[in-house]
Design an enzyme around this catalytic site. Structure first.
Site: not given
Length: 350
Positions: A157-158
């Protein structure tokens, strides 16, 4: 803090409008008199805030996948937006470990698609890509990350959000140097507030435990995060798109987060929630050996403060007060739209 005269009758396209932050954004824009078009998947949770907020019939709500460039392009051609705010994303860290391909497709190619639509539609004058505080290479240091720090999110995600930033930078440098459209990204901290029903987020976990009259389970009570009420970034985003619309020199990359005193541990946040909720609610520490997540993360928001004279309005304690207030209205089956409007007006100081 929000110029209603500016937004009145402005054509604004919001991606991810059925989500938690997107619903608060659209309710605020509609209240300011904007002509809002939303493009998003169906609301991601059940129950969901979008269905409660009474906005679907007050805007042009289009259900579509941000990965579908053809459909997105048709929406741009029909809506002819002057302002574009890109919120659509796969936003959950743990879900990104379960399905990294979908996460990258949505968060990276979704950004490519929205940038491509901005490139091809000369109606757009102001574009904001909303990312996250997790885009930075996290070194677990005690001071806040600044906008010129290296981007390198750890988990899918990041990292996909770091890539989303880079896509935006590339389009900005390659296609938008003529000044036709002002482009910014905004990196916000963790948001809390009424109507968040997502999995694997601490305040929704607290709300579910309160509803079920169970203990709140905390996986990592010692992780520090920049918590803020959802209206803090929503109003900051609207400030950015308005100011860069009027003065393209203000486009850039901006952190949006609380003051350092409101960067608290998860355990402290839950303890504050428990005290406000009452009814014998309590929490327990139960680490489940899950995937890697950063332990320490703060933002330095000096740039936003210096450029725009911005400052956070509600402390984390006040943000929790508003969250508990909203949730108790929800549990009683009372008017959600009314409490949202009340809190928006309180935030704006009216």
């Amino acid at each position: 803090m929000i110029d209603k005269k500016f937004f009145e009758n402005k054509k604004v396209l919001v991606t991810g409008h059925t989500g938690f932050k997107g619903t608060w954004m659209c309710r605020t824009l509609i209240g300011a008199g904007a002509e809002v078009t939303g493009y998003s998947l169906e609301a991601p949770t059940n129950p969901n805030l979008f269905g409660m907020a009474e906005i679907e019939d007050k805007m042009n709500s289009v259900i579509g996948d941000i990965r579908d460039l053809d459909k997105l392009s048709k929406v741009f051609e029909e809506a002819q937006p002057e302002i574009v705010i890109h919120l659509a994303a796969q936003p959950i860290v743990r879900d990104s470990y379960k399905d990294p391909v979908y996460t990258y497709e949505t968060n990276v190619m979704g950004t490519v698609n929205i940038c491509e639509c901005v490139r091809k539609n000369e109606c757009v004058k102001s574009f904001l890509n909303v990312t996250t505080d997790k885009v930075y290479e996290n070194k677990e240091w005690e001071w806040g990350y600044r906008e010129n720090e290296p981007l390198d999110g750890y988990d899918p995600y990041s990292n996909s959000k770091s890539c989303s930033e880079l896509v935006t930078h590339s389009y900005k440098n390659s296609f938008f140097t003529d000044g036709r459209v002002a482009v910014s990204t905004a990196r916000a901290g963790n948001v809390i507030g009424g109507g968040d029903f997502a999995n694997d987020r601490i305040i929704p976990d607290c709300v579910r435990a309160a509803e079920e009259k169970k203990d709140i389970i905390i996986r990592n009570p010692f992780s520090t995060r920049p918590y803020q009420h959802v209206l803090e970034p929503v109003i900051a985003y609207l400030m950015i798109v308005k100011e860069q619309y009027e003065n393209p020199d203000l486009q850039g990359y901006y952190n949006v987060g609380p003051d350092e005193t409101d960067c608290v541990t998860t355990g402290d946040l839950v303890e504050m929630f428990v005290k406000r909720w009452g009814e014998g609610l309590k929490w327990v520490n139960q680490y489940d050996g899950g995937p890697h997540e950063a332990n320490f993360l703060k933002l330095d928001c000096s740039k936003l403060k210096t450029v725009f004279g911005w400052k956070p309005r509600w402390s984390v304690a006040e943000a929790l007060d508003k969250t508990v207030e909203w949730t108790k209205v929800y549990f009683k089956g009372e008017n959600i739209a009314a409490v949202m409007d009340k809190q928006i007006q309180e935030f704006l100081g009216k």
